[in-house]
Design a protein around this motif. Structure first.
Motif, mmCIF file in Angstrom:
data_model
loop_
_atom_site.group_PDB
_atom_site.id
_atom_site.type_symbol
_atom_site.label_atom_id
_atom_site.label_comp_id
_atom_site.label_asym_id
_atom_site.label_seq_id
_atom_site.Cartn_x
_atom_site.Cartn_y
_atom_site.Cartn_z
ATOM 1 N N LYS A 1 3.880 -27.073 -61.261
ATOM 2 C CA LYS A 1 4.585 -27.312 -62.520
ATOM 3 C C LYS A 1 5.685 -26.280 -62.746
ATOM 4 C CE LYS A 1 0.669 -29.557 -64.828
ATOM 5 N NZ LYS A 1 -0.307 -29.489 -65.947
ATOM 6 N N GLU A 2 5.440 -25.030 -62.365
ATOM 7 C CA GLU A 2 6.462 -24.004 -62.495
ATOM 8 C C GLU A 2 7.674 -24.305 -61.616
ATOM 9 O OE1 GLU A 2 4.658 -20.318 -61.565
ATOM 10 O OE2 GLU A 2 3.445 -20.220 -63.420
ATOM 11 N N MET A 3 7.429 -24.760 -60.389
ATOM 12 C CA MET A 3 8.534 -25.077 -59.491
ATOM 13 C C MET A 3 9.319 -26.292 -59.976
ATOM 14 S SD MET A 3 8.729 -22.809 -57.109
ATOM 15 C CE MET A 3 8.312 -21.642 -58.420
ATOM 16 N N ILE A 4 8.623 -27.273 -60.544
ATOM 17 C CA ILE A 4 9.326 -28.442 -61.082
ATOM 18 C C ILE A 4 10.223 -28.032 -62.244
ATOM 19 C CG2 ILE A 4 8.987 -30.629 -62.294
ATOM 20 C CD1 ILE A 4 6.452 -31.026 -60.631
ATOM 21 N N GLN A 5 9.703 -27.196 -63.112
ATOM 22 C CA GLN A 5 10.514 -26.714 -64.238
ATOM 23 C C GLN A 5 11.712 -25.902 -63.747
ATOM 24 O OE1 GLN A 5 8.312 -24.364 -67.046
ATOM 25 N NE2 GLN A 5 10.060 -24.078 -68.430
ATOM 26 N N PHE A 6 11.505 -25.043 -62.763
ATOM 27 C CA PHE A 6 12.604 -24.231 -62.241
ATOM 28 C C PHE A 6 13.639 -25.106 -61.531
ATOM 29 C CE2 PHE A 6 14.749 -21.188 -59.522
ATOM 30 C CZ PHE A 6 14.874 -20.096 -60.351
ATOM 31 N N MET A 7 13.190 -26.180 -60.873
ATOM 32 C CA MET A 7 14.111 -27.079 -60.183
ATOM 33 C C MET A 7 15.068 -27.738 -61.176
ATOM 34 S SD MET A 7 13.208 -30.451 -57.890
ATOM 35 C CE MET A 7 12.496 -31.262 -59.340
ATOM 36 N N PHE A 8 14.536 -28.212 -62.295
ATOM 37 C CA PHE A 8 15.394 -28.844 -63.299
ATOM 38 C C PHE A 8 16.297 -27.815 -63.989
ATOM 39 C CE2 PHE A 8 12.077 -32.141 -63.022
ATOM 40 C CZ PHE A 8 12.884 -33.260 -62.852
ATOM 41 N N GLU A 9 15.825 -26.585 -64.103
ATOM 42 C CA GLU A 9 16.676 -25.549 -64.699
ATOM 43 C C GLU A 9 17.842 -25.182 -63.784
ATOM 44 O OE1 GLU A 9 14.179 -22.299 -65.655
ATOM 45 O OE2 GLU A 9 13.251 -23.281 -67.413
ATOM 46 N N THR A 10 17.634 -25.219 -62.470
ATOM 47 C CA THR A 10 18.737 -24.934 -61.546
ATOM 48 C C THR A 10 19.800 -26.029 -61.587
ATOM 49 O OG1 THR A 10 17.429 -25.964 -59.782
ATOM 50 C CG2 THR A 10 17.339 -23.561 -59.981
ATOM 51 N N LEU A 11 19.413 -27.231 -61.961
ATOM 52 C CA LEU A 11 20.400 -28.313 -62.053
ATOM 53 C C LEU A 11 21.393 -28.087 -63.186
ATOM 54 C CD1 LEU A 11 18.110 -31.432 -61.431
ATOM 55 C CD2 LEU A 11 19.677 -30.327 -59.823
ATOM 56 N N VAL A 12 21.000 -27.295 -64.182
ATOM 57 C CA VAL A 12 21.892 -27.032 -65.319
ATOM 58 C C VAL A 12 22.531 -25.648 -65.224
ATOM 59 C CG1 VAL A 12 20.664 -28.599 -66.845
ATOM 60 C CG2 VAL A 12 19.934 -26.213 -66.693
ATOM 61 N N GLY A 13 22.416 -24.997 -64.040
ATOM 62 C CA GLY A 13 23.168 -23.772 -63.838
ATOM 63 C C GLY A 13 22.365 -22.499 -63.712
ATOM 64 N N ARG A 14 21.037 -22.555 -63.641
ATOM 65 C CA ARG A 14 20.263 -21.319 -63.495
ATOM 66 C C ARG A 14 20.415 -20.769 -62.085
ATOM 67 N NH1 ARG A 14 13.791 -20.334 -64.827
ATOM 68 N NH2 ARG A 14 13.739 -18.157 -64.116
ATOM 69 N N SER A 15 20.507 -19.460 -61.970
ATOM 70 C CA SER A 15 20.719 -18.815 -60.682
ATOM 71 C C SER A 15 19.410 -18.684 -59.917
ATOM 72 C CB SER A 15 21.337 -17.436 -60.883
ATOM 73 O OG SER A 15 21.488 -16.774 -59.640
ATOM 74 N N LEU A 16 19.519 -18.648 -58.561
ATOM 75 C CA LEU A 16 18.356 -18.485 -57.693
ATOM 76 C C LEU A 16 18.136 -17.043 -57.265
ATOM 77 C CD1 LEU A 16 18.877 -21.569 -55.336
ATOM 78 C CD2 LEU A 16 17.357 -21.408 -57.309
ATOM 79 N N LEU A 17 18.922 -16.124 -57.764
ATOM 80 C CA LEU A 17 18.817 -14.736 -57.339
ATOM 81 C C LEU A 17 17.480 -14.084 -57.666
ATOM 82 C CD1 LEU A 17 22.432 -13.471 -58.200
ATOM 83 C CD2 LEU A 17 21.490 -14.071 -55.962
ATOM 84 N N LEU B 1 14.569 -15.180 -57.464
ATOM 85 C CA LEU B 1 13.456 -15.704 -56.682
ATOM 86 C C LEU B 1 13.320 -14.969 -55.366
ATOM 87 C CD1 LEU B 1 13.847 -19.566 -57.201
ATOM 88 C CD2 LEU B 1 12.379 -17.972 -58.442
ATOM 89 N N GLY B 2 12.073 -14.795 -54.943
ATOM 90 C CA GLY B 2 11.793 -14.216 -53.643
ATOM 91 C C GLY B 2 11.670 -15.298 -52.589
ATOM 92 N N MET B 3 11.276 -14.887 -51.370
ATOM 93 C CA MET B 3 11.174 -15.826 -50.267
ATOM 94 C C MET B 3 10.051 -16.843 -50.503
ATOM 95 S SD MET B 3 12.517 -16.820 -47.517
ATOM 96 C CE MET B 3 13.635 -15.429 -47.270
ATOM 97 N N GLU B 4 8.934 -16.411 -51.053
ATOM 98 C CA GLU B 4 7.818 -17.325 -51.302
ATOM 99 C C GLU B 4 8.181 -18.366 -52.358
ATOM 100 O OE1 GLU B 4 3.070 -17.171 -52.586
ATOM 101 O OE2 GLU B 4 4.271 -15.322 -52.466
#
Length: 248
Positions: free
Chosen positions: A111-127, A129-132
């Protein structure tokens, strides 16, 4: 009124513990009796209590001895097949709780990854996040793409099936080819005209039609004119013809 949930722990108060033992022991023996009657099995119960010198036995001492002797004659593997002591019971509960915890952590991570995926679609940065986390996010995106492609494929198959069924229904409902018939001036077909002509030919061959068309003796002939005689049928005297106002 709902029954209050009892906390499973040792009762410190002596009088309360004694009352609880008396009530619970009575209910336990009743349940064993019902189980034996409903299921037709051999069952017995032995309850030791610090408040009684002799244990409480159900249904009787002789019946308990018979059931215990029957149990002791069974092979050792069969005796301990479904037997669980306190330590084994607690170990099984711990293993079951660990499995549930692992499953819940996996669901929360998804659920956390799904939420983060949709947040990246609106401009959230991936910096941050770690490798895991990036690997988990990649697996989540791949799974979503697979689901989308599968849904698209199923939708196309359903639409093609609907189109094929619709075309077959249209082909079955198409009208038969129209064959035009030649019609005469009156608007009747050649087949109807032929049947009508055959009917006239048959009528001309009838005797009554021939008699009608031939002159009889009752007709008077004067030169080229034909006229019916007018006479009084009662007095047998000829009658005068009716006046003709149309002749000159």
């Amino acid at each position: 009124m709902t029954r209050k949930k009892v906390k499973l722990c040792y009762i410190a108060d002596d009088s309360t513990r004694k009352v609880t033992l008396k009530k619970r022991k009575k209910g336990l023996l009743k349940k064993v009796s019902e189980l034996s009657i409903l299921c037709g099995i051999d069952a017995c119960a032995i309850v030791y209590s610090p408040y009684n010198n002799q244990p409480d036995v159900w249904p009787s001492h002789q019946e308990v001895q018979r059931i215990v002797s029957q149990f002791q004659r069974m092979p050792e593997m069969e005796q301990s097949r479904w037997m669980v002591d306190q330590e084994r019971f607690l170990r099984q509960r711990i293993m079951k709780s660990n499995d549930q915890l692992i499953k819940q952590r996996k669901d929360n991570r998804e659920k956390e990854m799904i939420q983060f995926m949709f947040e990246t679609l609106v401009g959230r940065s991936l910096l941050p996040l770690g490798m895991e986390e990036l690997n988990d996010l990649g697996r989540t995106i791949d799974q979503y793409l697979k689901d989308i492609y599968k849904y698209q494929h199923d939708t196309n198959n359903r639409m093609s099936m609907v189109a094929e069924s619709s075309s077959s229904l249209v082909a079955d409902a198409a009208p038969a080819p129209y064959h035009s018939e030649k019609r005469n001036i009156a608007g009747e077909s050649s087949q109807a005209a032929a049947s009508r002509s055959a009917g006239f030919d048959q009528m001309e061959k009838q005797p009554w039609f021939m008699d009608l068309m031939s002159p009889q003796a009752s007709f008077g002939v004067l030169g080229d004119d034909m006229m019916l005689p007018f006479e009084d049928t009662c007095n047998n005297t000829p009658l005068a013809p009716p006046p003709n106002n149309f002749l000159p």
